[in-house]
Design a protein around this motif. Structure first.
Motif, PDB file in Angstrom:
ATOM      1  N   TRP A  75     -11.502  43.714  35.608  1.00 30.86           N
ATOM      2  CA  TRP A  75     -11.110  42.946  36.782  1.00 30.86           C
ATOM      3  C   TRP A  75      -9.644  42.548  36.827  1.00 30.86           C
ATOM      4  O   TRP A  75      -9.149  42.131  37.878  1.00 30.86           O
ATOM      5  N   CYS A  76      -8.924  42.630  35.739  1.00 29.31           N
ATOM      6  CA  CYS A  76      -7.594  42.028  35.713  1.00 29.31           C
ATOM      7  C   CYS A  76      -6.660  42.763  34.752  1.00 29.31           C
ATOM      8  O   CYS A  76      -7.038  43.059  33.624  1.00 29.31           O
ATOM      9  N   ILE A  89      -5.787  41.891  40.509  1.00 28.92           N
ATOM     10  CA  ILE A  89      -7.190  41.488  40.382  1.00 28.92           C
ATOM     11  C   ILE A  89      -8.003  42.295  41.375  1.00 28.92           C
ATOM     12  O   ILE A  89      -7.723  42.313  42.573  1.00 28.92           O
ATOM     13  N   LEU A 123      -8.592  32.758  38.586  1.00 32.18           N
ATOM     14  CA  LEU A 123      -9.112  34.117  38.454  1.00 32.18           C
ATOM     15  C   LEU A 123     -10.580  34.207  38.859  1.00 32.18           C
ATOM     16  O   LEU A 123     -10.985  35.139  39.567  1.00 32.18           O
TER      17      LEU A 123
END
Length: 353
Positions: A75-76, A89, A123
């Protein structure tokens, strides 16, 4: 159209005459959290507040399995360009380039009064947004959350220019279509999103790029003045203190010789809002900035800016991105409202559909 616009002075008059709508007081949880936040911000040194901001993000990531491991990598990942750095992201962040196959790229500026915060504090919220927008509209979204330099070490306009440099990289160097890019931010980050867009409008010869397609603003700080009724009315309810607000402002314009009334500090006072992108704003009914945000939206609409505002009556500052502050599912509803504003009422159609 000029002759049909509502004069700004008239808007100020009307705003001052509107009676406050009575609504329930914050619940005990909101009051307790707000009291703690005010106390911390008013008493702790800046270095410790920065640590606590970072720690809050880490704790949330650990609880949701996003602090390390396979899910974090999926995801990041860190990204950078000339004059900026941050994090990409998205559900394919590990392998994709920014904007690859995305229906929207959001350049995000975090909150924290220009002096605290970080690109990954929210996040978990960003991941929830991306999942919600995919579920509701079948949309693929990339969020580029910026790690801009903080004040007082780096005062205005360093943070604003970081956003503009990132935008220039995506449009000019990577060839992304501005119609698929949005500026976004919460609190002080919302201020940065607006003033960056105004800078594009006011200095077109300096920036060889058009406006992004949208502004997404969560509880934005739109003026450095404290003259609105909501500053007094909501002082006991909101999670922000006026003392903290003054300190942040002092640090942000440190050594700049700028006054709080400068439109690049207080975009509410900008005379020309015409040309801003379509704008979505949300604000809580207990916020210090409530009246200023409402007035900004009315002023923008009077200058032909398509602007939509959501007021969650029983919520405080930044309720849409700080889950513990949210009441009546305000944060969850904000994600859905944003999805509808961005993508419309119909699912996103792809070439492969």
């Amino acid at each position: 159209m000029e002759g049909h616009r509502i004069p700004y002075a008239f808007l100020l008059y009307v705003a001052g005459k509107i009676d406050k709508k009575k609504h329930a007081q914050p619940d005990l949880r909101q009051l307790f959290i707000s009291a703690i936040l005010k106390s911390l911000c008013d008493t702790l040194p800046l270095w410790m507040l920065r640590f606590l901001f970072h720690l809050s993000g880490v704790c949330e990531q650990v609880i949701n399995g996003l602090f390390f491991g396979k899910l974090r990598k999926q995801w990041c990942r860190s990204v950078s360009g000339p004059g900026w750095k941050g994090y990409l992201i998205g559900e394919d962040a590990e392998t994709a380039e920014i904007g690859d196959g995305a229906d929207l790229v959001v350049i995000y500026a975090h909150g924290g009064g220009f002096v605290c915060g970080g690109a990954l504090v929210s996040l978990v919220v960003f991941v929830d947004w991306i999942k919600t927008w995919k579920s509701s509209h079948g949309a693929k979204t990339h969020i580029v959350s910026l790690e801009y330099a903080l004040s007082p070490e780096h005062s205005f306009p360093v943070a604003r220019d970081t956003l503009l440099q990132c935008y220039h990289t995506l449009v000019v160097e990577k060839g992304l279509d501005p119609s698929k890019i949005a500026f976004a931010g919460d609190s002080a980050g919302g201020n940065l999103a607006v003033v960056a867009s105004l800078e594009l409008t006011n200095n077109p010869s300096k920036y060889s790029v058009p406006q992004p397609s949208r502004l997404l603003l969560i509880s934005p700080v739109l003026t450095a003045l404290k003259t609105s009724k909501s500053f007094k009315f909501n002082e006991d309810y909101d999670c922000l203190s006026t003392q903290w607000f003054d300190l942040c402002l002092e640090n942000y314009i440190y050594n700049t010789n700028l006054l709080p009334t400068c439109p690049m500090i207080s975009p509410l006072l900008e005379r020309r809002l015409e040309g801003l992108p379509r704008t979505w704003v949300c604000v809580g009914g207990y916020e210090l900035f409530l009246d200023d945000i409402k007035l900004f939206v009315e002023k923008a609409r009077s200058q032909d800016v398509q602007a939509e505002i959501v007021v969650e009556e029983n919520n405080v500052h930044n309720y849409a991105i700080v889950y513990p502050l949210s009441r009546d599912d305000g944060a969850q509803k904000a994600a859905k409202y944003m999805s509808r504003f961005i993508f419309g009422d119909q699912p996103v159609k792809r070439i492969s559909d």
